[in-house]
Design a protein around this motif. Structure first.
Motif, mmCIF file in Angstrom:
data_model
loop_
_atom_site.group_PDB
_atom_site.id
_atom_site.type_symbol
_atom_site.label_atom_id
_atom_site.label_comp_id
_atom_site.label_asym_id
_atom_site.label_seq_id
_atom_site.Cartn_x
_atom_site.Cartn_y
_atom_site.Cartn_z
ATOM 1 N N LEU A 46 0.835 -1.200 0.000
ATOM 2 C CA LEU A 46 0.000 0.000 0.000
ATOM 3 C C LEU A 46 0.873 1.254 0.000
ATOM 4 C CD1 LEU A 46 -2.767 1.336 0.095
ATOM 5 C CD2 LEU A 46 -2.695 1.131 2.580
ATOM 6 N N TYR A 47 1.942 1.219 0.799
ATOM 7 C CA TYR A 47 2.866 2.353 0.841
ATOM 8 C C TYR A 47 3.480 2.590 -0.533
ATOM 9 C CZ TYR A 47 7.033 5.087 1.715
ATOM 10 O OH TYR A 47 8.007 6.049 1.642
ATOM 11 N N LEU A 48 3.942 1.516 -1.191
ATOM 12 C CA LEU A 48 4.563 1.655 -2.504
ATOM 13 C C LEU A 48 3.561 2.153 -3.539
ATOM 14 C CD1 LEU A 48 7.040 1.417 -4.283
ATOM 15 C CD2 LEU A 48 6.524 -1.017 -4.573
ATOM 16 N N ARG A 49 2.355 1.627 -3.519
ATOM 17 C CA ARG A 49 1.331 2.089 -4.465
ATOM 18 C C ARG A 49 1.025 3.580 -4.238
ATOM 19 N NH1 ARG A 49 -0.913 -2.112 -7.287
ATOM 20 N NH2 ARG A 49 -0.726 -4.163 -6.326
ATOM 21 N N SER A 50 0.971 3.982 -2.980
ATOM 22 C CA SER A 50 0.729 5.389 -2.656
ATOM 23 C C SER A 50 1.858 6.264 -3.190
ATOM 24 C CB SER A 50 0.594 5.585 -1.151
ATOM 25 O OG SER A 50 -0.516 4.895 -0.668
ATOM 26 N N TRP A 51 3.088 5.807 -2.984
ATOM 27 C CA TRP A 51 4.243 6.568 -3.433
ATOM 28 C C TRP A 51 4.222 6.724 -4.959
ATOM 29 C CZ3 TRP A 51 8.647 5.240 -6.349
ATOM 30 C CH2 TRP A 51 9.659 6.199 -6.343
ATOM 31 N N SER A 53 1.663 6.659 -6.959
ATOM 32 C CA SER A 53 0.567 7.538 -7.391
ATOM 33 C C SER A 53 0.701 8.956 -6.830
ATOM 34 C CB SER A 53 -0.783 6.944 -6.979
ATOM 35 O OG SER A 53 -0.915 6.979 -5.568
ATOM 36 N N GLY A 54 1.697 9.193 -5.973
ATOM 37 C CA GLY A 54 1.896 10.533 -5.415
ATOM 38 C C GLY A 54 0.911 10.897 -4.334
ATOM 39 N N ARG A 55 0.319 9.892 -3.679
ATOM 40 C CA ARG A 55 -0.679 10.128 -2.629
ATOM 41 C C ARG A 55 -0.116 9.720 -1.273
ATOM 42 N NH1 ARG A 55 -5.177 10.574 -5.983
ATOM 43 N NH2 ARG A 55 -6.822 11.030 -4.521
ATOM 44 N N ILE A 56 -0.412 10.535 -0.279
ATOM 45 C CA ILE A 56 -0.005 10.202 1.081
ATOM 46 C C ILE A 56 -1.160 10.534 2.020
ATOM 47 C CG2 ILE A 56 1.079 12.442 1.537
ATOM 48 C CD1 ILE A 56 3.269 10.884 3.076
ATOM 49 N N SER A 57 -1.397 9.656 2.987
ATOM 50 C CA SER A 57 -2.448 9.909 3.965
ATOM 51 C C SER A 57 -2.092 9.190 5.253
ATOM 52 C CB SER A 57 -3.813 9.451 3.453
ATOM 53 O OG SER A 57 -3.818 8.059 3.273
ATOM 54 N N PHE A 58 -2.655 9.664 6.333
ATOM 55 C CA PHE A 58 -2.436 9.060 7.646
ATOM 56 C C PHE A 58 -3.790 8.856 8.299
ATOM 57 C CE2 PHE A 58 1.197 11.919 6.808
ATOM 58 C CZ PHE A 58 2.192 10.957 6.696
ATOM 59 N N ASN A 59 -4.025 7.653 8.805
ATOM 60 C CA ASN A 59 -5.279 7.323 9.460
ATOM 61 C C ASN A 59 -4.954 6.683 10.802
ATOM 62 O OD1 ASN A 59 -7.908 6.840 10.065
ATOM 63 N ND2 ASN A 59 -8.114 5.078 8.714
ATOM 64 N N GLU A 60 -5.059 7.468 11.856
ATOM 65 C CA GLU A 60 -4.682 7.009 13.201
ATOM 66 C C GLU A 60 -3.261 6.422 13.187
ATOM 67 O OE1 GLU A 60 -6.346 7.557 16.091
ATOM 68 O OE2 GLU A 60 -7.667 8.742 14.826
ATOM 69 N N PRO A 62 0.646 6.463 14.186
ATOM 70 C CA PRO A 62 1.517 7.047 15.210
ATOM 71 C C PRO A 62 2.358 8.176 14.603
ATOM 72 C CG PRO A 62 1.577 4.655 15.322
ATOM 73 C CD PRO A 62 0.811 5.021 14.076
ATOM 74 N N VAL A 63 2.475 9.279 15.314
ATOM 75 C CA VAL A 63 3.159 10.465 14.804
ATOM 76 C C VAL A 63 4.577 10.138 14.355
ATOM 77 C CG1 VAL A 63 4.066 12.738 15.427
ATOM 78 C CG2 VAL A 63 1.763 12.082 16.135
ATOM 79 N N LEU A 64 5.326 9.402 15.176
ATOM 80 C CA LEU A 64 6.713 9.105 14.822
ATOM 81 C C LEU A 64 6.808 8.241 13.567
ATOM 82 C CD1 LEU A 64 8.255 8.628 18.384
ATOM 83 C CD2 LEU A 64 8.148 10.697 16.963
ATOM 84 N N LYS A 65 5.849 7.349 13.371
ATOM 85 C CA LYS A 65 5.820 6.539 12.150
ATOM 86 C C LYS A 65 5.505 7.416 10.937
ATOM 87 C CE LYS A 65 3.685 2.498 10.039
ATOM 88 N NZ LYS A 65 2.717 1.415 10.177
ATOM 89 N N ALA A 66 4.582 8.350 11.094
ATOM 90 C CA ALA A 66 4.243 9.265 9.999
ATOM 91 C C ALA A 66 5.457 10.107 9.611
ATOM 92 C CB ALA A 66 3.078 10.162 10.412
ATOM 93 N N LEU A 67 6.205 10.552 10.605
ATOM 94 C CA LEU A 67 7.389 11.362 10.313
ATOM 95 C C LEU A 67 8.469 10.533 9.628
ATOM 96 C CD1 LEU A 67 7.516 13.504 13.579
ATOM 97 C CD2 LEU A 67 6.698 14.195 11.297
ATOM 98 N N GLN A 69 7.844 8.080 7.631
ATOM 99 C CA GLN A 69 7.348 7.935 6.269
ATOM 100 C C GLN A 69 7.668 9.189 5.456
ATOM 101 O OE1 GLN A 69 3.264 6.657 5.997
ATOM 102 N NE2 GLN A 69 3.213 6.896 3.787
ATOM 103 N N LEU A 70 7.521 10.357 6.060
ATOM 104 C CA LEU A 70 7.854 11.600 5.363
ATOM 105 C C LEU A 70 9.347 11.680 5.056
ATOM 106 C CD1 LEU A 70 5.625 14.215 7.222
ATOM 107 C CD2 LEU A 70 5.269 13.219 4.957
ATOM 108 N N GLU A 71 10.174 11.171 5.963
ATOM 109 C CA GLU A 71 11.617 11.143 5.711
ATOM 110 C C GLU A 71 11.928 10.353 4.440
ATOM 111 O OE1 GLU A 71 14.150 11.490 9.812
ATOM 112 O OE2 GLU A 71 13.240 9.537 9.402
ATOM 113 N N LYS A 72 11.318 9.172 4.332
ATOM 114 C CA LYS A 72 11.537 8.339 3.143
ATOM 115 C C LYS A 72 10.961 9.011 1.900
ATOM 116 C CE LYS A 72 11.199 3.782 5.302
ATOM 117 N NZ LYS A 72 10.391 2.556 5.283
ATOM 118 N N TRP A 73 9.746 9.512 2.018
ATOM 119 C CA TRP A 73 9.012 10.063 0.893
ATOM 120 C C TRP A 73 9.740 11.263 0.277
ATOM 121 C CZ3 TRP A 73 3.999 8.104 -0.288
ATOM 122 C CH2 TRP A 73 3.316 8.791 -1.279
#
Length: 125
Positions: A46-51, A53-60, A62-67, A69-73
């Motif tokens: 799902l992460y790779l498909r999002s990347w 397609s240029g889409r990113i979203s967060f649904n509940e 964890p903040v540190l995990k989201a950050l 993901q942004l580092e990689k993205w």
């Protein structure tokens, strides 16, 4: 190698070894160290498909995990100087081709923080 579709065979590039090849199916990941020592596992398709397609979203998320993901993205280091974020989660809409600054504004608003750029890093305080 992270495989979304099809089938891929990975084999050892060292001519003097008799290690068997591995076959990857969709959702599987293959790793190699120096052309040998092949290993197989799963990855977050799902992460790779999002990347892709240029889409990113967060649904509940964890903040540190989201950050992370942004580092990689965005290919930038994010340093967190705020305590207490380990147990916090965020939900942020579905962004397509959004700038890092736009996403950081939403995240920092959600966690009552500020961000700045310093030496090609993002600092969250």
């Amino acid at each position: 190698v992270d495989l979304l579709e099809g089938k891929v065979q990975m084999s050892d590039t060292q001519k003097n070894t008799a290690r068997p090849a591995i076959i990857l199916l969709p959702g599987e990941s293959g790793r190699s160290v120096d052309g040998c020592d092949l290993s197989k596992g799963l990855f977050d398709s799902l992460y790779l498909r999002s990347w892709i397609s240029g889409r990113i979203s967060f649904n509940e998320t964890p903040v540190l995990k989201a950050l992370k993901q942004l580092e990689k993205w965005y290919g930038i280091e994010i340093k967190v100087n705020k305590k207490g974020l380990e147990k916090r989660s965020i939900s942020a809409g579905d962004y397509q081709e959004a700038s890092l600054q736009d996403i950081l504004k939403v995240i920092c608003f959600s966690i009552n923080s500020n961000y700045s750029f310093s030496d090609n890093k993002v600092i969250i305080q």
